[in-house]
Motif scaffolding. Structure first.
Motif, short mmCIF file in Angstrom:
data_model
loop_
_atom_site.label_atom_id
_atom_site.label_comp_id
_atom_site.label_asym_id
_atom_site.label_seq_id
_atom_site.Cartn_x
_atom_site.Cartn_y
_atom_site.Cartn_z
N ALA A 140 -11.10 -29.01 32.84
CA ALA A 140 -10.58 -30.19 32.15
C ALA A 140 -10.81 -30.08 30.65
O ALA A 140 -9.91 -30.39 29.85
N ARG A 141 -12.00 -29.65 30.24
CA ARG A 141 -12.29 -29.48 28.80
C ARG A 141 -11.39 -28.43 28.18
O ARG A 141 -10.85 -28.62 27.09
N THR A 142 -11.23 -27.30 28.87
CA THR A 142 -10.38 -26.22 28.34
C THR A 142 -8.94 -26.69 28.19
O THR A 142 -8.31 -26.48 27.15
N LEU A 143 -8.41 -27.34 29.22
CA LEU A 143 -7.03 -27.83 29.14
C LEU A 143 -6.87 -28.94 28.11
O LEU A 143 -5.84 -29.03 27.44
N ALA A 144 -7.90 -29.76 27.95
CA ALA A 144 -7.86 -30.81 26.93
C ALA A 144 -7.77 -30.19 25.54
O ALA A 144 -6.98 -30.65 24.69
N GLN A 145 -8.56 -29.16 25.29
CA GLN A 145 -8.51 -28.49 23.99
C GLN A 145 -7.14 -27.86 23.77
O GLN A 145 -6.54 -28.00 22.70
N PHE A 146 -6.63 -27.20 24.78
CA PHE A 146 -5.30 -26.58 24.67
C PHE A 146 -4.24 -27.64 24.40
O PHE A 146 -3.39 -27.48 23.53
N THR A 147 -4.27 -28.72 25.15
CA THR A 147 -3.29 -29.78 24.98
C THR A 147 -3.37 -30.39 23.59
O THR A 147 -2.34 -30.62 22.94
N TYR A 148 -4.58 -30.63 23.13
CA TYR A 148 -4.76 -31.23 21.81
C TYR A 148 -4.24 -30.29 20.71
O TYR A 148 -3.55 -30.73 19.78
N HIS A 149 -4.55 -29.02 20.83
CA HIS A 149 -4.05 -28.05 19.85
C HIS A 149 -2.53 -27.97 19.89
O HIS A 149 -1.87 -27.90 18.85
N ALA A 150 -1.97 -27.99 21.10
CA ALA A 150 -0.51 -27.94 21.23
C ALA A 150 0.14 -29.19 20.63
O ALA A 150 1.17 -29.08 19.95
N LEU A 151 -0.44 -30.36 20.85
CA LEU A 151 0.11 -31.59 20.27
C LEU A 151 0.09 -31.53 18.75
O LEU A 151 1.08 -31.86 18.09
N ASN A 152 -1.04 -31.10 18.19
CA ASN A 152 -1.12 -30.99 16.74
C ASN A 152 -0.13 -29.96 16.21
O ASN A 152 0.53 -30.19 15.19
N GLY A 153 -0.01 -28.84 16.88
CA GLY A 153 0.95 -27.83 16.47
C GLY A 153 2.38 -28.33 16.55
O GLY A 153 3.20 -28.08 15.67
N ARG A 154 2.68 -29.07 17.60
CA ARG A 154 4.03 -29.62 17.76
C ARG A 154 4.37 -30.56 16.61
O ARG A 154 5.46 -30.50 16.04
N PHE A 155 3.42 -31.39 16.22
CA PHE A 155 3.67 -32.31 15.11
C PHE A 155 3.89 -31.55 13.81
O PHE A 155 4.74 -31.90 13.01
N LEU A 156 3.13 -30.49 13.60
CA LEU A 156 3.24 -29.74 12.35
C LEU A 156 4.49 -28.87 12.30
O LEU A 156 4.99 -28.56 11.22
N LEU A 157 5.00 -28.49 13.45
CA LEU A 157 6.16 -27.61 13.50
C LEU A 157 7.48 -28.33 13.64
O LEU A 157 8.49 -27.72 13.93
N GLY A 158 7.50 -29.61 13.45
CA GLY A 158 8.77 -30.31 13.45
C GLY A 158 8.94 -31.32 14.55
O GLY A 158 10.05 -31.78 14.78
#
Length: 187
Positions: A140-158
């Motif tokens: 759960a912690r690993t997937l949470a970190q991945f999801t959070y990084h992906a969300l931030n990346g998605r926002f920054l990439l358009g």
């Protein structure tokens, strides 16, 4: 007192200025101009620019983390429903503010501490959702970190919000109970 002179209006305008100009472009005069008031109004609510910047950090943390989590919970639904809503959220301008804060954190330890606390809180919330779906704490912690990084990346990439089919695939992969389920989904 006119709402344009309220502490809250100064904070909202300051966050707007921070998103538009970054920490170096944040000034009392610029915010006063945006509000259509004199800078004397500023000193009614804040001691100085340092006090104002601290209040801006508190406002951002409350508005974009605590209140956002409370809204997500108030909207109800299962943990999967909440993940789906979270992954579907449009950035709505928050990405510029997040980028400005991350940039500011490179030169300001207080901002860096705030970001670290916010990132930990948001990741813990996501991990809790994954745990509710039956995943063990480590996964759960690993997937949470991945999801959070992906969300931030998605926002920054358009701010590309995934289509429904893409979202279904992502959630199936992220919430699969074991490696065999992931392998079956990928086929």
């Amino acid at each position: 007192m006119d709402d344009r002179h309220s502490r809250q209006s100064w904070l909202e305008a300051g966050l707007s200025q921070l998103a538009a100009r970054g920490a170096d472009g944040l000034s009392i005069v610029a915010v006063a101009r945006e509000l259509g008031v004199t800078k004397g109004s500023f000193y009614w609510h804040f001691r100085d620019l340092k006090d104002y910047r601290g209040a801006l950090l508190q406002q951002w943390e409350a508005q974009y983390t605590q209140l956002a989590i409370e809204r997500m919970e108030a909207d109800g639904g299962s943990a999967l429903d909440k993940l789906r809503r979270m992954l579907s959220l449009p950035a709505a301008g928050a990405e510029r503010l997040g980028l400005a804060l991350r940039s500011w954190a490179l030169s300001d330890k207080e901002v860096a501490r705030t970001l670290k606390r916010v990132d930990a809180r948001r990741t813990a919330y996501l991990a809790g959702l994954y745990t509710q779906l039956g995943l063990d704490a480590a996964r759960a912690r690993t997937l949470a970190q991945f999801t959070y990084h992906a969300l931030n990346g998605r926002f920054l990439l358009g701010d590309m919000v995934p289509a429904a089919a893409q979202l279904d695939l992502l959630l199936t992969l992220l919430t699969a109970p074991n490696d065999e389920a992931v392998a079956e989904t990928a086929v």
